[in-house]
Design a protein around this motif. Sequence first.
Motif, mmCIF file in Angstrom:
data_model
loop_
_atom_site.group_PDB
_atom_site.id
_atom_site.type_symbol
_atom_site.label_atom_id
_atom_site.label_comp_id
_atom_site.label_asym_id
_atom_site.label_seq_id
_atom_site.Cartn_x
_atom_site.Cartn_y
_atom_site.Cartn_z
ATOM 1 N N ILE A 47 0.844 -1.201 0.000
ATOM 2 C CA ILE A 47 0.000 0.000 0.000
ATOM 3 C C ILE A 47 0.875 1.246 0.000
ATOM 4 O O ILE A 47 0.666 2.174 -0.783
ATOM 5 C CB ILE A 47 -0.946 0.012 1.219
ATOM 6 C CG1 ILE A 47 -2.030 -1.053 1.052
ATOM 7 C CG2 ILE A 47 -1.578 1.393 1.398
ATOM 8 C CD1 ILE A 47 -2.858 -1.282 2.305
ATOM 9 N N ALA A 48 1.850 1.276 0.875
ATOM 10 C CA ALA A 48 2.727 2.442 0.986
ATOM 11 C C ALA A 48 3.495 2.669 -0.312
ATOM 12 O O ALA A 48 3.703 3.816 -0.723
ATOM 13 C CB ALA A 48 3.694 2.264 2.152
ATOM 14 N N ASP A 49 3.906 1.600 -0.957
ATOM 15 C CA ASP A 49 4.655 1.719 -2.203
ATOM 16 C C ASP A 49 3.798 2.297 -3.323
ATOM 17 O O ASP A 49 4.285 3.046 -4.155
ATOM 18 C CB ASP A 49 5.196 0.342 -2.601
ATOM 19 C CG ASP A 49 6.153 0.401 -3.766
ATOM 20 O OD1 ASP A 49 7.066 1.263 -3.725
ATOM 21 O OD2 ASP A 49 5.995 -0.393 -4.699
ATOM 22 N N ALA A 50 2.504 1.944 -3.338
ATOM 23 C CA ALA A 50 1.621 2.368 -4.417
ATOM 24 C C ALA A 50 0.893 3.685 -4.132
ATOM 25 O O ALA A 50 0.346 4.294 -5.048
ATOM 26 C CB ALA A 50 0.588 1.272 -4.685
ATOM 27 N N ALA A 51 0.876 4.127 -2.893
ATOM 28 C CA ALA A 51 0.065 5.291 -2.501
ATOM 29 C C ALA A 51 0.751 6.605 -2.846
ATOM 30 O O ALA A 51 1.966 6.690 -2.961
ATOM 31 C CB ALA A 51 -0.215 5.243 -1.012
ATOM 32 N N GLU A 52 -0.082 7.620 -2.952
ATOM 33 C CA GLU A 52 0.427 8.980 -3.095
ATOM 34 C C GLU A 52 1.053 9.394 -1.764
ATOM 35 O O GLU A 52 0.663 8.886 -0.709
ATOM 36 C CB GLU A 52 -0.721 9.935 -3.407
ATOM 37 C CG GLU A 52 -1.400 9.690 -4.733
ATOM 38 C CD GLU A 52 -2.578 10.630 -4.925
ATOM 39 O OE1 GLU A 52 -2.496 11.784 -4.471
ATOM 40 O OE2 GLU A 52 -3.561 10.190 -5.522
ATOM 41 N N PRO A 53 1.991 10.307 -1.801
ATOM 42 C CA PRO A 53 2.567 10.782 -0.537
ATOM 43 C C PRO A 53 1.464 11.268 0.415
ATOM 44 O O PRO A 53 0.492 11.858 -0.008
ATOM 45 C CB PRO A 53 3.466 11.941 -0.970
ATOM 46 C CG PRO A 53 3.794 11.646 -2.400
ATOM 47 C CD PRO A 53 2.580 10.954 -2.959
ATOM 48 N N TYR A 54 1.626 10.971 1.667
ATOM 49 C CA TYR A 54 0.712 11.378 2.744
ATOM 50 C C TYR A 54 -0.634 10.663 2.720
ATOM 51 O O TYR A 54 -1.501 10.973 3.512
ATOM 52 C CB TYR A 54 0.493 12.902 2.752
ATOM 53 C CG TYR A 54 1.781 13.663 2.790
ATOM 54 C CD1 TYR A 54 2.554 13.698 3.941
ATOM 55 C CD2 TYR A 54 2.258 14.318 1.660
ATOM 56 C CE1 TYR A 54 3.767 14.367 3.978
ATOM 57 C CE2 TYR A 54 3.471 14.990 1.682
ATOM 58 C CZ TYR A 54 4.219 15.016 2.840
ATOM 59 O OH TYR A 54 5.404 15.677 2.872
ATOM 60 N N LYS A 55 -0.822 9.713 1.810
ATOM 61 C CA LYS A 55 -2.081 8.961 1.763
ATOM 62 C C LYS A 55 -1.899 7.541 2.301
ATOM 63 O O LYS A 55 -2.860 6.859 2.588
ATOM 64 C CB LYS A 55 -2.615 8.865 0.330
ATOM 65 C CG LYS A 55 -2.970 10.177 -0.297
ATOM 66 C CD LYS A 55 -4.293 10.654 0.210
ATOM 67 C CE LYS A 55 -4.669 11.931 -0.523
ATOM 68 N NZ LYS A 55 -5.998 12.360 -0.191
ATOM 69 N N ALA A 56 -0.669 7.073 2.406
ATOM 70 C CA ALA A 56 -0.406 5.691 2.793
ATOM 71 C C ALA A 56 -0.981 5.358 4.165
ATOM 72 O O ALA A 56 -1.598 4.311 4.341
ATOM 73 C CB ALA A 56 1.083 5.395 2.765
ATOM 74 N N LEU A 57 -0.780 6.237 5.133
ATOM 75 C CA LEU A 57 -1.267 5.948 6.480
ATOM 76 C C LEU A 57 -2.779 5.774 6.492
ATOM 77 O O LEU A 57 -3.296 4.838 7.112
ATOM 78 C CB LEU A 57 -0.855 7.050 7.456
ATOM 79 C CG LEU A 57 -1.300 6.844 8.897
ATOM 80 C CD1 LEU A 57 -0.739 5.535 9.456
ATOM 81 C CD2 LEU A 57 -0.875 8.008 9.757
ATOM 82 N N ASP A 58 -3.506 6.639 5.797
ATOM 83 C CA ASP A 58 -4.965 6.511 5.740
ATOM 84 C C ASP A 58 -5.382 5.186 5.114
ATOM 85 O O ASP A 58 -6.300 4.524 5.586
ATOM 86 C CB ASP A 58 -5.578 7.667 4.947
ATOM 87 C CG ASP A 58 -5.423 9.001 5.642
ATOM 88 O OD1 ASP A 58 -5.277 9.016 6.889
ATOM 89 O OD2 ASP A 58 -5.451 10.023 4.941
ATOM 90 N N LEU A 59 -4.686 4.784 4.059
ATOM 91 C CA LEU A 59 -5.011 3.520 3.397
ATOM 92 C C LEU A 59 -4.701 2.327 4.295
ATOM 93 O O LEU A 59 -5.473 1.365 4.359
ATOM 94 C CB LEU A 59 -4.253 3.403 2.080
ATOM 95 C CG LEU A 59 -4.673 4.385 0.985
ATOM 96 C CD1 LEU A 59 -3.688 4.349 -0.176
ATOM 97 C CD2 LEU A 59 -6.075 4.086 0.511
ATOM 98 N N ILE A 60 -3.585 2.391 4.981
ATOM 99 C CA ILE A 60 -3.218 1.297 5.888
ATOM 100 C C ILE A 60 -4.205 1.211 7.042
ATOM 101 O O ILE A 60 -4.676 0.125 7.399
ATOM 102 C CB ILE A 60 -1.776 1.472 6.390
ATOM 103 C CG1 ILE A 60 -0.800 1.246 5.228
ATOM 104 C CG2 ILE A 60 -1.478 0.520 7.542
ATOM 105 C CD1 ILE A 60 0.625 1.647 5.536
#
Length: 66
Positions: A47-60
């Motif tokens: 998720i972190a690898d594919a996410a936009e910056p600053y969006k990874a935490l919300d997705l996780i």
Amino acid sequence: MNKDEILKLAREAELYEDGQFFVCKHEELERFAHLVAAAENRACAQIADAAEPYKALDLIMSRWKS
């Protein structure tokens, strides 16, 4: 992580399956916990690898709410 993935990890950890229950020793439970943690770490890394910056935490975090 869905039910099938959890059952697969339980079997991989060699937990004894007794009908609808799993029976295990402390060592097997610890092995299962490590497998679950590793699977979640891999999923979060993807998720972190594919996410936009600053969006990874919300997705996780959304993984844990479902």
